[in-house]
Design an enzyme around this catalytic site. Sequence first.
Site, PDB file in Angstrom:
ATOM      1  N   CYS A 140       3.743  -3.685  -1.511  1.00 31.16           N
ATOM      2  CA  CYS A 140       4.187  -2.847  -2.634  1.00 31.16           C
ATOM      3  C   CYS A 140       5.398  -3.414  -3.375  1.00 31.16           C
ATOM      4  O   CYS A 140       5.383  -3.463  -4.605  1.00 31.16           O
ATOM      5  CB  CYS A 140       4.473  -1.419  -2.196  1.00 31.16           C
ATOM      6  SG  CYS A 140       3.752  -0.956  -0.636  1.00 31.16           S
ATOM      7  N   GLN A 165      -4.384  -6.390   4.241  1.00 34.87           N
ATOM      8  CA  GLN A 165      -4.766  -5.126   3.609  1.00 34.87           C
ATOM      9  C   GLN A 165      -5.567  -5.410   2.350  1.00 34.87           C
ATOM     10  O   GLN A 165      -5.271  -6.358   1.631  1.00 34.87           O
ATOM     11  CB  GLN A 165      -3.512  -4.352   3.206  1.00 34.87           C
ATOM     12  CG  GLN A 165      -2.620  -3.994   4.359  1.00 34.87           C
ATOM     13  CD  GLN A 165      -1.358  -3.311   3.862  1.00 34.87           C
ATOM     14  OE1 GLN A 165      -0.664  -3.813   2.989  1.00 34.87           O
ATOM     15  NE2 GLN A 165      -1.071  -2.140   4.409  1.00 34.87           N
ATOM     16  N   LYS A 172      -0.845  12.465   0.126  1.00 32.20           N
ATOM     17  CA  LYS A 172      -1.882  11.453   0.288  1.00 32.20           C
ATOM     18  C   LYS A 172      -3.230  12.052   0.664  1.00 32.20           C
ATOM     19  O   LYS A 172      -3.329  13.230   1.024  1.00 32.20           O
ATOM     20  CB  LYS A 172      -1.458  10.434   1.340  1.00 32.20           C
ATOM     21  CG  LYS A 172      -1.236  11.043   2.717  1.00 32.20           C
ATOM     22  CD  LYS A 172      -0.822   9.975   3.723  1.00 32.20           C
ATOM     23  CE  LYS A 172      -0.603  10.585   5.087  1.00 32.20           C
ATOM     24  NZ  LYS A 172      -0.303   9.609   6.115  1.00 32.20           N
ATOM     25  N   HIS A 224      -2.051  -1.450  -6.086  1.00 28.53           N
ATOM     26  CA  HIS A 224      -1.118  -0.433  -6.556  1.00 28.53           C
ATOM     27  C   HIS A 224      -1.430  -0.113  -7.992  1.00 28.53           C
ATOM     28  O   HIS A 224      -1.564  -1.010  -8.817  1.00 28.53           O
ATOM     29  CB  HIS A 224       0.316  -0.925  -6.375  1.00 28.53           C
ATOM     30  CG  HIS A 224       0.641  -1.122  -4.936  1.00 28.53           C
ATOM     31  ND1 HIS A 224       0.527  -2.336  -4.311  1.00 28.53           N
ATOM     32  CD2 HIS A 224       0.982  -0.231  -3.975  1.00 28.53           C
ATOM     33  CE1 HIS A 224       0.813  -2.198  -3.031  1.00 28.53           C
ATOM     34  NE2 HIS A 224       1.082  -0.927  -2.792  1.00 28.53           N
ATOM     35  N   HIS A 254      -0.778   4.041  -4.189  1.00 26.60           N
ATOM     36  CA  HIS A 254      -1.039   2.976  -3.233  1.00 26.60           C
ATOM     37  C   HIS A 254      -2.389   3.290  -2.627  1.00 26.60           C
ATOM     38  O   HIS A 254      -2.608   4.417  -2.194  1.00 26.60           O
ATOM     39  CB  HIS A 254       0.074   3.013  -2.185  1.00 26.60           C
ATOM     40  CG  HIS A 254      -0.173   2.170  -0.993  1.00 26.60           C
ATOM     41  ND1 HIS A 254       0.589   1.083  -0.695  1.00 26.60           N
ATOM     42  CD2 HIS A 254      -1.093   2.260  -0.025  1.00 26.60           C
ATOM     43  CE1 HIS A 254       0.142   0.530   0.406  1.00 26.60           C
ATOM     44  NE2 HIS A 254      -0.873   1.218   0.837  1.00 26.60           N
ATOM     45  N   ARG A 261       3.798  -6.966  10.900  1.00 26.54           N
ATOM     46  CA  ARG A 261       4.618  -5.868  11.399  1.00 26.54           C
ATOM     47  C   ARG A 261       4.771  -6.022  12.897  1.00 26.54           C
ATOM     48  O   ARG A 261       3.801  -6.288  13.595  1.00 26.54           O
ATOM     49  CB  ARG A 261       3.963  -4.523  11.081  1.00 26.54           C
ATOM     50  CG  ARG A 261       3.844  -4.294   9.592  1.00 26.54           C
ATOM     51  CD  ARG A 261       3.197  -2.977   9.259  1.00 26.54           C
ATOM     52  NE  ARG A 261       3.010  -2.895   7.810  1.00 26.54           N
ATOM     53  CZ  ARG A 261       2.352  -1.928   7.195  1.00 26.54           C
ATOM     54  NH1 ARG A 261       1.836  -0.939   7.897  1.00 26.54           N
ATOM     55  NH2 ARG A 261       2.236  -1.933   5.896  1.00 26.54           N
ATOM     56  N   ASP A 267      -5.249  -4.237  -0.452  1.00 32.17           N
ATOM     57  CA  ASP A 267      -4.219  -3.414  -1.069  1.00 32.17           C
ATOM     58  C   ASP A 267      -4.343  -3.404  -2.587  1.00 32.17           C
ATOM     59  O   ASP A 267      -4.792  -4.378  -3.180  1.00 32.17           O
ATOM     60  CB  ASP A 267      -2.868  -4.023  -0.696  1.00 32.17           C
ATOM     61  CG  ASP A 267      -1.795  -2.972  -0.562  1.00 32.17           C
ATOM     62  OD1 ASP A 267      -2.095  -1.795  -0.815  1.00 32.17           O
ATOM     63  OD2 ASP A 267      -0.666  -3.340  -0.209  1.00 32.17           O
TER      64      ASP A 267
END
Length: 645
Positions: A337, A384, A472, A388, A518, A366, A386
Amino acid sequence: MINITLPDGSVKQFPEGVTSHEIALSISEGLARNVLAAKVNDTVWDSNRPITEDAKVQLLTWNDDLGKNAFWHSSAHLLAEALEEVFPGIKFGIGPPVENGFYYDVDLGDRTFSQDDFAKVEQKMLELARNKSEFKRREVSKAEAEKYFTEKGDEYKLDLIKDLEDGSITFYEQGNFVDLCRGPHIPNTGFIKAAKLMNVAGAYWRGDESKKQLTRIYGVTFPKQKELTEYLERLEEAKKRDHRKLGKEMELFAFSEKVGMGLPLWLPKGTLLRERLEQFMRKAQVKAGYQPVVTPHIASKELYVTSGHYEKYGADSFQPIKTPNEGEEFFLKPMNCPHHCEIYKTRPRSYKELPVRLAEFGTVYRYEQSGELHGLTRVRGFTQDDAHIFCRPDQVKEEFIKVIDLVLYVFKALGFEDYTAQISLRDPDNKAKYIGSDEAWEKAESAIIEAAAEKGLTTVTELGEAAFYGPKLDFMVRDALGRKWQLGTIQVDYNLPERFQLEYIGADNAKHRPVMIHRAPFGSLERFVAVLIEHCGGNFPLWLSPEQFSILPISEKYHDFAQQVYDLLAEMDIRGFVDNRDEKIGRKIRDAEVRKVPYMLIVGEKEQEENAVSVRRHGEGDLGSMKVDAFIQLFQSKITEILNN
RNA sequence: GCCUCCAUAGCUCAGCUGGUAGAGCAACUGACUUGUAAUCAGUAGGUCGUUGGUUCGAUUCCGACUGGGGGCUCCA
């Protein structure tokens, strides 16, 4: 006389003090034999507890979750009774029912409890069950309760009693065992016909790391031996589908001690699978108006100070990478992000160009606790899918709908048919702990609710489950064995646009703050592949299968023809291989079946003459002979069938 | 991280109470030239996860480390 209302709405009269067992008996003797407990005005009661007022009564059996709960809760007491006989002086923590059985936390003192002791305790449980000891409920005063457990020397029960209100305390007694318990319980231990201890584990008293660790003994019981057998078979089936086992057998991924725990290595076949998934998602995203971007795997500490992640996770994460320059520090990126925020900021944005949708298959790192790691579902480095979405507040709902469409398209293409959506909203009584204005939250929350409703999703709404930065929507899928997994997620974020001072120029020529959404339909490629493997038991959808066909020549004489067919299929982007080993056809078929190859193409004299292949489908058997062109057509129709609607 | 169990050939596993290891599959070689779930024979392959200790002697017993499994939220 009192009035008892049954679930079908009918009202029957019974004498005051009637028990739900007697109510069941008035319906049928068979039912009475199966009643484990009863829901009396929204509280679950023992079936032998007298009802003294008008009430709504729902009889609970093994087929009701609440009935199972009472059954397993009672089984926990039976386990405790058995343990006390085998290990005199043992102390007890708590013993609740869980999703598949029950457990009891115990303090064995200096003794240990291992798998070797299971059989002895199981036998004792069944022996005690055969006594048909009644579960007797008794209300006791706090003083009385404290006296009993002080004399028994059980400090854990005393700790529990301390927090209970006098007048609300009850004991349950069965056989020689008395427990502090709210209930409810089944009528007697005789209902328990099969018992199995599953495993032992450590668990902190009251879940508190600073307190003593007790031994948690898990077990499961059933009213019929047959049900236990079936349960164990289901567990076996799940074991066979375990993605860690199949991943190794099918050569999809591996781990290496030298590389480090939680860091998966993708083998060639697994990579093929993964790249297919990426390709699939890329295509769908381009269609949906996303713009692919690429960002580096590390970033300066400043980026995460700005995002707030440094403060929150810095100490418990991978530590900074230093450079020859003093004070210069870089972090492995734990999320994409912040990078995407910086991309957004590369130039002023107009309201006309929103929404900006930036997508990246971003690999993040992580530092998960070592004990949390598990196969591919919990790793320390993962990718991910991912993206945005930076949009105007009035676009949130529309964007949500689009993302939901994308997620549903993914589920459909991959054969996940059973799913629900969880909407996580903020806790209405504790609005202070969330960032963002009231107005913005209300708008976003209603946008999510409306979007989910418009798409006809089955939803569960959880208050207080939202992240501090926004509400979410999470998708939970059920796999072929009925297990639940959390996959895709869509989250609104008010935090980062604020921290990164993101803005756009509105029609009013003033600066406004965009909303950030996200989203990751797969979640992570690693986790998704793991769930997919377990869902399909390694039999991937045809379009994803790393090996879609294998050509099996009857003998060496047909190797040339086999190669011709292979070249033709390869030309059409169909993946596979020729099995030209010196083996009998039966052997080649067996090996291909074991490898879960979807199509086996057998070629021999007949096929060569007719430019055909004998087609065998995995798990189905011989489909007969067809021209090579016909097979290609069949193959492609199978694929478009799934992907194009 | 903590508790607990586990670690033997590429894979799946055997090896009783301490005397340096074995099977099946896979691999390799050869024979067989095969028609819808395992052709036959032979060969090779292990510092028994790493590292300390006990012992005349350790794969075996004890400790540490590394890695793996299960668990650590769900009201007595």
